[in-house]
Design a protein around this motif. Sequence first.
Motif, PDB file in Angstrom:
ATOM      1  N   SER A 302       8.715  15.040 -20.599  1.00  0.00           N
ATOM      2  CA  SER A 302       8.718  15.174 -18.968  1.00  0.00           C
ATOM      3  C   SER A 302      10.059  15.664 -18.483  1.00  0.00           C
ATOM      4  N   LYS A 321       6.495  22.042  -9.662  1.00  0.00           N
ATOM      5  CA  LYS A 321       4.925  21.513  -9.828  1.00  0.00           C
ATOM      6  C   LYS A 321       4.945  20.619 -10.990  1.00  0.00           C
ATOM      7  N   ASP A 322       6.150  20.538 -11.962  1.00  0.00           N
ATOM      8  CA  ASP A 322       5.803  19.807 -13.123  1.00  0.00           C
ATOM      9  C   ASP A 322       6.899  18.795 -13.111  1.00  0.00           C
ATOM     10  N   SER A 323       7.299  18.707 -12.128  1.00  0.00           N
ATOM     11  CA  SER A 323       8.515  17.512 -11.983  1.00  0.00           C
ATOM     12  C   SER A 323       7.795  16.146 -11.940  1.00  0.00           C
ATOM     13  N   ARG A 324       8.262  15.100 -12.871  1.00  0.00           N
ATOM     14  CA  ARG A 324       7.807  13.655 -12.899  1.00  0.00           C
ATOM     15  C   ARG A 324       8.982  12.880 -12.272  1.00  0.00           C
ATOM     16  N   THR A 334      -1.645  11.033 -11.767  1.00  0.00           N
ATOM     17  CA  THR A 334      -0.497  12.236 -11.607  1.00  0.00           C
ATOM     18  C   THR A 334       0.645  11.913 -12.604  1.00  0.00           C
ATOM     19  N   ARG A 337      -0.374  12.670 -16.084  1.00  0.00           N
ATOM     20  CA  ARG A 337      -0.718  14.011 -16.099  1.00  0.00           C
ATOM     21  C   ARG A 337       0.492  14.737 -16.571  1.00  0.00           C
ATOM     22  N   LEU A 338       1.497  14.394 -15.786  1.00  0.00           N
ATOM     23  CA  LEU A 338       2.930  15.168 -15.941  1.00  0.00           C
ATOM     24  C   LEU A 338       3.606  14.795 -17.074  1.00  0.00           C
ATOM     25  N   LYS A 340       3.836  14.953 -20.743  1.00  0.00           N
ATOM     26  CA  LYS A 340       3.090  15.729 -21.657  1.00  0.00           C
ATOM     27  C   LYS A 340       3.136  14.952 -22.867  1.00  0.00           C
TER      28      LYS A 340
END
Length: 471
Positions: A302, A321-324, A334, A337-338, A340
């Motif tokens: 993450s 865009k990939d920040s969780r 969401t 999804r973020l 991995k």
Amino acid sequence: MNSGSPQDGSSHRRFNPYRWPNRRGDGQFDRDRRGAGGYRGEGGGGREGGGGGKDKSSWYKMIIPYGRKYDKKWLLTALQNLCSVPFTPVQVRDGGRGNFCNISQQCMAKRFDGSQRALDLNNIRTDPDLVSQNIRAILSRKTFMDAVVKIIEENIPELVCLNLSNNKLYKLEDVADLISKAPHLKILNLSHNELKSEKELDRLKGLKLVELWLDRNPLCDQFKDQLTYISAIRERFPRLLKLDGHDLPPPIVFEVVSPTTTPPCKVWSVFIHRITKRYYSVYDSGNRQPLLDAYHDGASFSLSLPSSQNPNRCSLREYHKDSRNIKRLKDPSTRFRLLKHTRLNVVALLNELPKTQHDSASFNVDVNTYTTTLLSFTVSGMFKEVDGKSEDAVRAFSRVFIAVPAGISGLCIVNDELFVRIATTEEIQHAFAASAPTPSSSPVPTLTAPQQEMLSAFSLKSGMNLEWSQK
């Protein structure tokens, strides 16, 4: 088999389980038997000089198609129950395997190189020694592969190199027995066969291979590029150094003292220093695909950014865009999804992040948790981006790794959490100080503290390094 005569001396019929039912009487059956010419049953020694006299017994050979599939004791009992004529079995053998085992040991001895501990079974079905005995050594059949594995186990368990190329292998189920029978096997050639799926290689994952040949198999055409092919194969054989004759980059292997426990406390500093050095040397190399070897199959990753920094106003938009940050993300789908999952997805995301150069001198390492089966440590420091719109921009990061023992490969990462933020002015001043250019002999004016602060702020806004900002 020996067939005894009935005590009443009357003529008798030999039971033939493969013959169509007789509809023309005993005479036709006898004529069929005399003209059989050895078809599935061969008579011998039952008559003398062609006369009409009869012996008390006759000899026959019975061939049972696919008989090797059945237990010998069960098969003989079933035949005796079905046959109307009592018989005594004299010899029972598996013709194909028996002949092969008798001859193949000598054949394999000629193909074995003791100095290299290598066995070459390339295209063995055309071997003259076997062909001369009318033996077709088809290794794709279980009977023959089992015989080969047995000979290896009993005669050359120290085998290091095995060549099985050009043998029309389409499955590896029987080859998998080599994991326990040939534990020292390091080099395996499976080229020029008929393997169609990479999943067949899962059967051989227990082999500690350093060299593997798979070219000219249909499975090689299923990969979109060479990197994907290498990653898929190395996922199964993490210590592989050569594939299809081509050298591979050394795998990332976190060696430990024992394959089932983490290192003792007294070697933490040396051990983690080695991990971080090897990990970030690959991470900064421009090709992060080899990092697959550092992660567990079910690893998670993450990425998060500070909630106080607006991505539209700062230079971290490529990470946003990939920040969780679950404090801001309310949608469960969401969030999922973020996060991995699996090492393939983890490394796929790492390849998408900006290219970097880390300042190893700025690293701060701390061990959070240590047990005999788990090690958690944090690495924080500075890095700069080396391409894209934010080239040379300096960032601060903190990264938490959780690693577990991974058998022969040492440790592997099961969880990776990366936190990235904009570096402060003071951090920018000290970052990459060791690699700064050597000052020229011309006098350089000394800057006051306020001037240094202004210089750092200008460097951050303009994206230029400190030397060019001062000019």
